[in-house]
Write a protein that holds these residues in place. Structure first.
Motif, mmCIF file in Angstrom:
data_model
loop_
_atom_site.group_PDB
_atom_site.id
_atom_site.type_symbol
_atom_site.label_atom_id
_atom_site.label_comp_id
_atom_site.label_asym_id
_atom_site.label_seq_id
_atom_site.Cartn_x
_atom_site.Cartn_y
_atom_site.Cartn_z
ATOM 1 N N GLN A 27 -25.883 10.566 16.671
ATOM 2 C CA GLN A 27 -27.277 10.727 16.319
ATOM 3 C C GLN A 27 -27.637 9.777 15.189
ATOM 4 O O GLN A 27 -26.868 9.578 14.260
ATOM 5 C CB GLN A 27 -27.556 12.158 15.875
ATOM 6 N N SER A 28 -28.807 9.237 15.298
ATOM 7 C CA SER A 28 -29.266 8.360 14.226
ATOM 8 C C SER A 28 -29.723 9.210 13.047
ATOM 9 O O SER A 28 -29.892 10.417 13.153
ATOM 10 C CB SER A 28 -30.404 7.479 14.720
ATOM 11 N N GLN A 29 -29.909 8.558 11.926
ATOM 12 C CA GLN A 29 -30.360 9.267 10.727
ATOM 13 C C GLN A 29 -31.740 9.875 10.947
ATOM 14 O O GLN A 29 -32.032 10.958 10.458
ATOM 15 C CB GLN A 29 -30.386 8.294 9.540
ATOM 16 N N GLU A 30 -32.585 9.200 11.727
ATOM 17 C CA GLU A 30 -33.918 9.717 12.020
ATOM 18 C C GLU A 30 -33.840 11.012 12.829
ATOM 19 O O GLU A 30 -34.587 11.955 12.572
ATOM 20 C CB GLU A 30 -34.735 8.680 12.781
ATOM 21 N N ASP A 31 -32.928 11.058 13.809
ATOM 22 C CA ASP A 31 -32.757 12.274 14.612
ATOM 23 C C ASP A 31 -32.282 13.439 13.750
ATOM 24 O O ASP A 31 -32.753 14.571 13.901
ATOM 25 C CB ASP A 31 -31.761 12.037 15.745
ATOM 26 N N ILE A 32 -31.379 13.163 12.851
ATOM 27 C CA ILE A 32 -30.866 14.210 11.968
ATOM 28 C C ILE A 32 -31.983 14.730 11.068
ATOM 29 O O ILE A 32 -32.134 15.935 10.872
ATOM 30 C CB ILE A 32 -29.679 13.678 11.142
#
Length: 83
Positions: A27-32
């Protein structure tokens, strides 16, 4: 988003060294960050719902039931005294 079960089985060959994609940190940081905000919103929504239920049940319905019981018992007592 990449499916974790599929990506964990992917092995790409680059020269003689195989490159294995780890299922961790897909997961990307944006998804997290979006998932964290979603959890916070759900928590706030549940808290708001709990407060609304508390106010309706404990502040409105319970005193109304007590007043109704007192009114009925007072009327019954008044009828027995004057009847």
């Amino acid at each position: 988003m990449i499916d974790i079960t599929d990506s964990s089985k992917i092995i790409a060959s680059k020269g003689d060294d195989p490159l294995i994609f780890s299922p961790l940190n897909l997961q990307s940081q944006e998804d997290i960050e979006l998932e964290r905000k979603l959890r916070e919103l759900k928590f706030k929504q549940e808290l708001r719902k709990d407060w609304i239920l508390f106010i309706v049940r404990d502040v409105v319905i319970f005193p109304a039931a007590i007043l109704f019981i007192f009114a009925v018992s007072g009327y019954s007592l008044f009828i027995q005294i004057h009847g």
